[in-house]
Design a protein around this motif. Structure first.
Motif, PDB file in Angstrom:
ATOM      1  N   GLU A   7       0.838  -1.187   0.000  1.00 56.65           N
ATOM      2  CA  GLU A   7       0.000   0.000   0.000  1.00 56.65           C
ATOM      3  C   GLU A   7       0.883   1.250   0.000  1.00 56.65           C
ATOM      4  N   PRO A  51       1.139  -5.104   2.158  1.00 56.55           N
ATOM      5  CA  PRO A  51       0.069  -5.087   1.152  1.00 56.55           C
ATOM      6  C   PRO A  51      -1.322  -4.874   1.769  1.00 56.55           C
ATOM      7  N   THR A  52      -1.435  -4.905   3.102  1.00 57.33           N
ATOM      8  CA  THR A  52      -2.757  -4.774   3.727  1.00 57.33           C
ATOM      9  C   THR A  52      -2.819  -3.693   4.793  1.00 57.33           C
ATOM     10  N   HIS A  87      -4.367   6.749   0.278  1.00 59.32           N
ATOM     11  CA  HIS A  87      -3.617   5.493   0.341  1.00 59.32           C
ATOM     12  C   HIS A  87      -4.210   4.539  -0.675  1.00 59.32           C
ATOM     13  N   HIS A 101      -5.355   0.588  -1.928  1.00 60.39           N
ATOM     14  CA  HIS A 101      -5.685  -0.802  -1.622  1.00 60.39           C
ATOM     15  C   HIS A 101      -5.210  -1.579  -2.839  1.00 60.39           C
ATOM     16  N   THR A 158      -8.165  -5.010  -3.145  1.00 60.74           N
ATOM     17  CA  THR A 158      -9.595  -4.827  -2.870  1.00 60.74           C
ATOM     18  C   THR A 158     -10.045  -3.485  -3.447  1.00 60.74           C
ATOM     19  N   GLU A 159     -11.351  -3.237  -3.335  1.00 62.23           N
ATOM     20  CA  GLU A 159     -11.887  -2.015  -3.941  1.00 62.23           C
ATOM     21  C   GLU A 159     -11.417  -0.756  -3.205  1.00 62.23           C
ATOM     22  N   TYR A 165     -12.483   1.500  -1.279  1.00 66.54           N
ATOM     23  CA  TYR A 165     -13.513   1.890  -0.316  1.00 66.54           C
ATOM     24  C   TYR A 165     -12.911   1.745   1.073  1.00 66.54           C
TER      25      TYR A 165
END
Lengths: 134, 99
Positions: free
Chosen positions: A23, A50-51, A79, A81, A84-85, A87
């Motif tokens: 990220e 990555p998360t 930032h 993601h 994932t989307e 959101y």
């Protein structure tokens, strides 16, 4: 609504792409009270994950002081993601500490297009807003 | 020890809108107790644990330019004229992402 110039928009997307699959994060500063994101500042993701992301605490103090000295504020906090989307996650919502900022999420999960969305996050409530690139 | 404390926007609801407040204490922990006596509830946003013995993971506290995590955390010593800055960590991530 978030109005952002093309150069800042492209800088955010390029940073997100460059750091993928980790990220990426940063801010776009602007004159206090103006709601105009003008000065792009890529920040170190101290987590290199990555998360998860977290601004490096020492760098954050330096950048926040600099904004204070220039009478600026973090108009955009962005930032990425990477799987994932674009959101805000529960983590994003519970840690959002700048009620005046536009929280920009860029998703790099698709290799050839980057989803770019903006949100207000105040007291745990998320409101998506339109993005106008000028 | 009298110190100046810089308060971030999100916590100014506790300080009546003030960006800069004064406090006393010879450690960060003592300073937070002092601040809480005038700005009720502020300390609860800065520390965790049953008796508030730990610095909140997502709050950054600096003495002058130094992150207190490198100075002993809540036990970090304060000197007269020090400036303490409170900044919420900017953090998050997709770990709990809505799918």
């Amino acid at each position: 609504m978030l109005r952002i110039d093309r150069a800042c928009y492209e800088a955010i997307v390029a940073h997100a792409r460059r750091d993928h699959p980790d990220e990426a994060c940063g801010v776009v500063a602007g004159p206090a009270g103006s709601d105009r994101p003008e000065r792009f500042i890529a920040m170190e993701n101290a987590e290199r994950s990555p998360t998860f992301y977290r601004f490096d605490a020492t760098e954050q103090l330096r950048v926040w002081r600099e904004m204070d000295d220039r009478d600026e504020e973090p108009v955009v906090i962005y930032h990425s993601h990477t799987a994932t989307e674009a959101y805000p996650s529960r983590t994003d919502i519970s840690l959002a500490g700048e009620p005046g900022a536009h929280y920009v999420l860029a998703s790099t999960r698709e290799p050839d297009s980057t989803e770019f969305r903006s949100f207000r996050i105040v007291d745990g409530a998320v409101t998506e807003e339109p993005v106008e690139i000028v | 020890m009298a110190v100046q404390v810089r308060v971030p926007t999100i916590l100014r609801t506790y300080t009546g809108g003030a960006k800069l407040v004064e406090g006393t204490g010879d450690t960060v922990a003592a300073l937070f107790l002092d601040l809480d006596s005038r700005y009720d509830g502020l300390r609860g946003r800065l520390v965790t644990g049953d008796d508030g013995t730990e610095l909140h993971r997502f709050v950054n506290i600096y003495i002058n330019d130094e992150d207190v995590r490198f100075l002993g955390g809540l036990d970090a010593k304060l000197g007269d004229g020090d400036e303490v800055t409170i900044l919420p960590a900017v953090a998050g991530g997709s770990a709990d992402a809505r799918v």
